[in-house]
Write a protein that holds these residues in place. Sequence first.
Motif, short mmCIF file in Angstrom:
data_model
loop_
_atom_site.label_atom_id
_atom_site.label_comp_id
_atom_site.label_asym_id
_atom_site.label_seq_id
_atom_site.Cartn_x
_atom_site.Cartn_y
_atom_site.Cartn_z
N GLN A 113 -14.77 33.65 -1.30
CA GLN A 113 -14.65 35.03 -1.78
C GLN A 113 -13.25 35.29 -2.33
O GLN A 113 -13.10 35.95 -3.37
N VAL A 114 -12.25 34.77 -1.64
CA VAL A 114 -10.88 34.93 -2.11
C VAL A 114 -10.69 34.20 -3.44
O VAL A 114 -10.09 34.72 -4.38
N ALA A 115 -11.24 32.98 -3.53
CA ALA A 115 -11.12 32.19 -4.75
C ALA A 115 -11.77 32.89 -5.93
O ALA A 115 -11.19 32.99 -7.02
N TRP A 116 -12.99 33.39 -5.75
CA TRP A 116 -13.67 34.10 -6.83
C TRP A 116 -12.87 35.32 -7.28
O TRP A 116 -12.73 35.59 -8.48
N HIS A 117 -12.35 36.08 -6.31
CA HIS A 117 -11.62 37.29 -6.68
C HIS A 117 -10.24 36.99 -7.27
O HIS A 117 -9.74 37.77 -8.08
N LEU A 118 -9.65 35.86 -6.88
CA LEU A 118 -8.42 35.44 -7.56
C LEU A 118 -8.73 35.16 -9.02
O LEU A 118 -7.96 35.55 -9.91
N CYS A 119 -9.85 34.53 -9.29
CA CYS A 119 -10.27 34.28 -10.67
C CYS A 119 -10.59 35.58 -11.41
O CYS A 119 -10.31 35.71 -12.61
N LEU A 120 -11.18 36.52 -10.71
CA LEU A 120 -11.56 37.80 -11.32
C LEU A 120 -10.33 38.65 -11.63
O LEU A 120 -10.22 39.23 -12.73
N LEU A 121 -9.41 38.74 -10.67
CA LEU A 121 -8.27 39.65 -10.81
C LEU A 121 -7.08 39.02 -11.52
O LEU A 121 -6.35 39.72 -12.21
N ARG A 122 -6.89 37.71 -11.33
CA ARG A 122 -5.74 37.03 -11.93
C ARG A 122 -6.16 35.70 -12.56
O ARG A 122 -5.70 34.63 -12.15
N PRO A 249 -13.13 49.09 -10.42
CA PRO A 249 -12.70 48.87 -11.81
C PRO A 249 -13.22 47.58 -12.44
O PRO A 249 -13.23 47.45 -13.66
N TRP A 250 -13.64 46.63 -11.62
CA TRP A 250 -14.14 45.35 -12.13
C TRP A 250 -15.66 45.28 -12.11
O TRP A 250 -16.23 44.21 -12.28
N HIS A 251 -16.31 46.40 -11.91
CA HIS A 251 -17.77 46.42 -11.89
C HIS A 251 -18.32 45.86 -13.21
O HIS A 251 -17.94 46.30 -14.29
N GLY A 252 -19.18 44.86 -13.11
CA GLY A 252 -19.77 44.26 -14.29
C GLY A 252 -18.94 43.18 -14.94
O GLY A 252 -19.39 42.55 -15.91
N ALA A 253 -17.73 42.94 -14.43
CA ALA A 253 -16.86 41.92 -15.02
C ALA A 253 -17.37 40.52 -14.68
O ALA A 253 -17.97 40.30 -13.62
N LYS A 254 -17.12 39.58 -15.57
CA LYS A 254 -17.54 38.20 -15.36
C LYS A 254 -16.34 37.31 -15.00
O LYS A 254 -15.20 37.66 -15.30
N ILE A 255 -16.63 36.18 -14.37
CA ILE A 255 -15.61 35.18 -14.08
C ILE A 255 -15.49 34.28 -15.31
O ILE A 255 -16.46 33.62 -15.71
N THR A 256 -14.33 34.26 -15.93
CA THR A 256 -14.14 33.50 -17.16
C THR A 256 -13.49 32.14 -16.92
O THR A 256 -13.44 31.31 -17.84
N VAL A 257 -12.97 31.91 -15.73
CA VAL A 257 -12.32 30.64 -15.40
C VAL A 257 -13.37 29.53 -15.31
O VAL A 257 -14.47 29.76 -14.80
N PRO A 258 -13.08 28.32 -15.80
CA PRO A 258 -14.01 27.20 -15.60
C PRO A 258 -14.29 26.99 -14.12
O PRO A 258 -13.35 26.94 -13.31
N ALA A 259 -15.56 26.89 -13.74
CA ALA A 259 -15.92 26.88 -12.33
C ALA A 259 -16.97 25.83 -12.01
O ALA A 259 -17.82 25.49 -12.84
N LYS A 260 -16.91 25.35 -10.77
CA LYS A 260 -17.95 24.48 -10.23
C LYS A 260 -18.37 25.04 -8.88
O LYS A 260 -17.52 25.36 -8.04
N PHE A 261 -19.67 25.18 -8.67
CA PHE A 261 -20.21 25.67 -7.41
C PHE A 261 -20.95 24.54 -6.72
O PHE A 261 -21.80 23.88 -7.33
N ILE A 262 -20.60 24.32 -5.45
CA ILE A 262 -21.22 23.26 -4.65
C ILE A 262 -21.86 23.91 -3.43
O ILE A 262 -21.22 24.68 -2.71
N ALA A 263 -23.13 23.58 -3.18
CA ALA A 263 -23.82 24.12 -2.00
C ALA A 263 -24.60 23.02 -1.31
O ALA A 263 -25.04 22.05 -1.94
#
Length: 324
Positions: A113-122, A249-263
């Motif tokens: 969650q912190v990683a995603w929001h770091l990408c979202l905010l910064r 303020p970030w409602h609807g914003a997308k993550i633009t950083v290149p990402a890989k999700f592993i589950a």
Amino acid sequence: MESFDAGGEVRHWSAEVNGISLHVAEQGPAAGPAVLLLHGFPELWLSWRHQMAALAARGFRALAPDLRGYGDSSAPTDPAAYTVLHLVGDAVALLDHLRLPKVFVVGHDLGAQVAWHLCLLRPDRVRAVVVLGVPYFPRAPRPATELFAAFGDGFYITQYQEPGRAEKAFARYDVATVLKKFYSIELDSITAPPGVEIIDFLEASSSSPLPWMTDEELGQYAEKFQKSGFTGLLNYYRMMDTNWRLTAPWHGAKITVPAKFIAGKKDTGFESFGTKRYVESGGLKSNVPDLEVAIIEGHHYLQQEQAQRVNTEILSFLDKFSEN
């Protein structure tokens, strides 16, 4: 705590950042490309021991802090000190402290969650991100506790909301048993029957202690949580509704950083709440356009349970950016 010595010595240090002290474990060449590793609940920097060694062996600089509330980092008692803005702020302040303009980020569970929001905010501070276990969900139309109310009082997040409630329940067990219960979590154990505390409902693994963790390693975790307690960890959950308000303020914003999700295929979180369908139907990719997905064998604590496979997935992704 003893250093985990593989692929080079692990160095330990602390930094005064964002109004708190962060303990950081570091491995690999100081001049190598930096990878910030963000652990989850209830874990420590030690959860990344296998990834740190693999990254260091490939020339990366692995940086694994104990997040605020954990281990040897500061643990403010006020729940208000655990908002997502504080957590992202800790990461940014740590990068500033190290004079690192941009890094790779790897996050798991709450650290995801912190990683995603770091990408979202910064996004300007992140070269690429690898996230384990928890996909990026867009901001919901209603606060989290309203959404989770449908699961009843036995739902673990609902029980964590009341200050002191879970701490009192946890205190009925020794710290190692509490941790073992969480590390053994299964899909049918995230909601307790009415009137039963979730920690009482969880069953610890019968193995000694787990196939992917030694008794010595469990003891290292227990030593730190014996000292710090669990309030800081639980405060993350107590800020979910506040985070919902803060991220408007970030409602609807997308993550633009290149990402890989592993589950992991048997991960409790991946199998519940419609998460698997959301990922496999393309819902995640609609919110994270530059995305790769890897669904592998394993449960929730993938980076420890399936260390070699996770290392391969992380390194193969980071290699794509090694010459950028």
